[in-house]
Design a protein around this motif. Structure first.
Motif, PDB file in Angstrom:
ATOM      1  N   PRO A  59       0.814  -1.210   0.000  1.00 18.38           N
ATOM      2  CA  PRO A  59       0.000   0.000   0.000  1.00 18.38           C
ATOM      3  C   PRO A  59       0.851   1.265   0.000  1.00 18.38           C
ATOM      4  O   PRO A  59       1.906   1.320   0.623  1.00 18.38           O
ATOM      5  CB  PRO A  59      -0.800  -0.114   1.299  1.00 18.38           C
ATOM      6  N   ILE A  61       0.327   5.140   1.087  1.00 15.51           N
ATOM      7  CA  ILE A  61      -0.596   5.911   1.906  1.00 15.51           C
ATOM      8  C   ILE A  61      -0.133   7.365   1.889  1.00 15.51           C
ATOM      9  O   ILE A  61       1.020   7.656   2.183  1.00 15.51           O
ATOM     10  CB  ILE A  61      -0.630   5.363   3.346  1.00 15.51           C
ATOM     11  N   TRP A  62      -1.049   8.255   1.530  1.00 16.79           N
ATOM     12  CA  TRP A  62      -0.665   9.661   1.438  1.00 16.79           C
ATOM     13  C   TRP A  62      -1.858  10.549   1.750  1.00 16.79           C
ATOM     14  O   TRP A  62      -2.943  10.053   2.064  1.00 16.79           O
ATOM     15  CB  TRP A  62      -0.101   9.974   0.042  1.00 16.79           C
ATOM     16  N   ARG A  65      -4.711  10.155   4.500  1.00 23.31           N
ATOM     17  CA  ARG A  65      -4.447   8.844   5.095  1.00 23.31           C
ATOM     18  C   ARG A  65      -5.726   8.036   5.322  1.00 23.31           C
ATOM     19  O   ARG A  65      -5.839   7.269   6.268  1.00 23.31           O
ATOM     20  CB  ARG A  65      -3.632   8.983   6.370  1.00 23.31           C
ATOM     21  N   GLY A  68      -5.485   3.105   1.457  1.00 23.50           N
ATOM     22  CA  GLY A  68      -4.204   2.568   1.009  1.00 23.50           C
ATOM     23  C   GLY A  68      -4.342   2.229  -0.463  1.00 23.50           C
ATOM     24  O   GLY A  68      -5.268   1.511  -0.854  1.00 23.50           O
ATOM     25  N   TRP A  81      -7.598   0.092  -4.278  1.00 27.82           N
ATOM     26  CA  TRP A  81      -7.487   0.835  -3.030  1.00 27.82           C
ATOM     27  C   TRP A  81      -8.475   0.267  -2.025  1.00 27.82           C
ATOM     28  O   TRP A  81      -9.500  -0.267  -2.393  1.00 27.82           O
ATOM     29  CB  TRP A  81      -7.664   2.344  -3.214  1.00 27.82           C
ATOM     30  N   LEU A  84      -8.531   2.577   5.149  1.00 36.89           N
ATOM     31  CA  LEU A  84      -7.638   2.320   6.278  1.00 36.89           C
ATOM     32  C   LEU A  84      -8.341   2.449   7.618  1.00 36.89           C
ATOM     33  O   LEU A  84      -7.782   2.144   8.644  1.00 36.89           O
ATOM     34  CB  LEU A  84      -6.453   3.292   6.245  1.00 36.89           C
TER      35      LEU A  84
END
Length: 114
Positions: A59, A61-62, A65, A68, A81, A84
């Motif tokens: 994953p 993650i950005w 958040r 993922g 995707w 989370l």
């Protein structure tokens, strides 16, 4: 699209990650966020329990958040995707990976992710 009666399958470029969804997408989302734009994702949405992903994914993650964004660690293809935290009741699958997918034959809805 291939295998419509038994679901639709697909894979990343190298085949290490396989995806199975229950049916071809009726529409896909084209998001204009910085990541989707660079990766040319067209996302089909399905209930979490309706998608089978086999093979290892990593994953990314950005941002906020919340999700993922998974990719194959071998060939780098984005695959799907998943949430989370809060359950959205769905996940996104990169429709371009589905066998027989033709973006000219489905509705493409623009999503403003910027």
């Amino acid at each position: 699209m291939a295998n419509e009666g038994e679901g639709v399958t697909g894979s990343c470029h190298c085949g290490a990650v396989r995806i199975k969804v229950p049916n071809p997408p009726e529409w896909v989302a084209s998001c204009n966020c910085s990541l989707c734009t660079k990766l040319a994702w067209l996302v089909a949405y399905y209930p979490d329990d309706a998608v089978t992903v086999s093979g290892e994914t990593v994953p990314y993650i950005w941002g906020d958040r919340m999700i993922g964004i998974h990719h194959c660690p071998i060939c780098g293809c984005g695959t799907h995707w998943k949430t989370l935290g809060e359950d959205f009741g769905r996940m996104g699958v990169h429709a371009r990976l589905l066998d027989g997918f033709d973006p000219a034959k489905v509705e493409v809805r623009l999503f403003d992710g910027r």
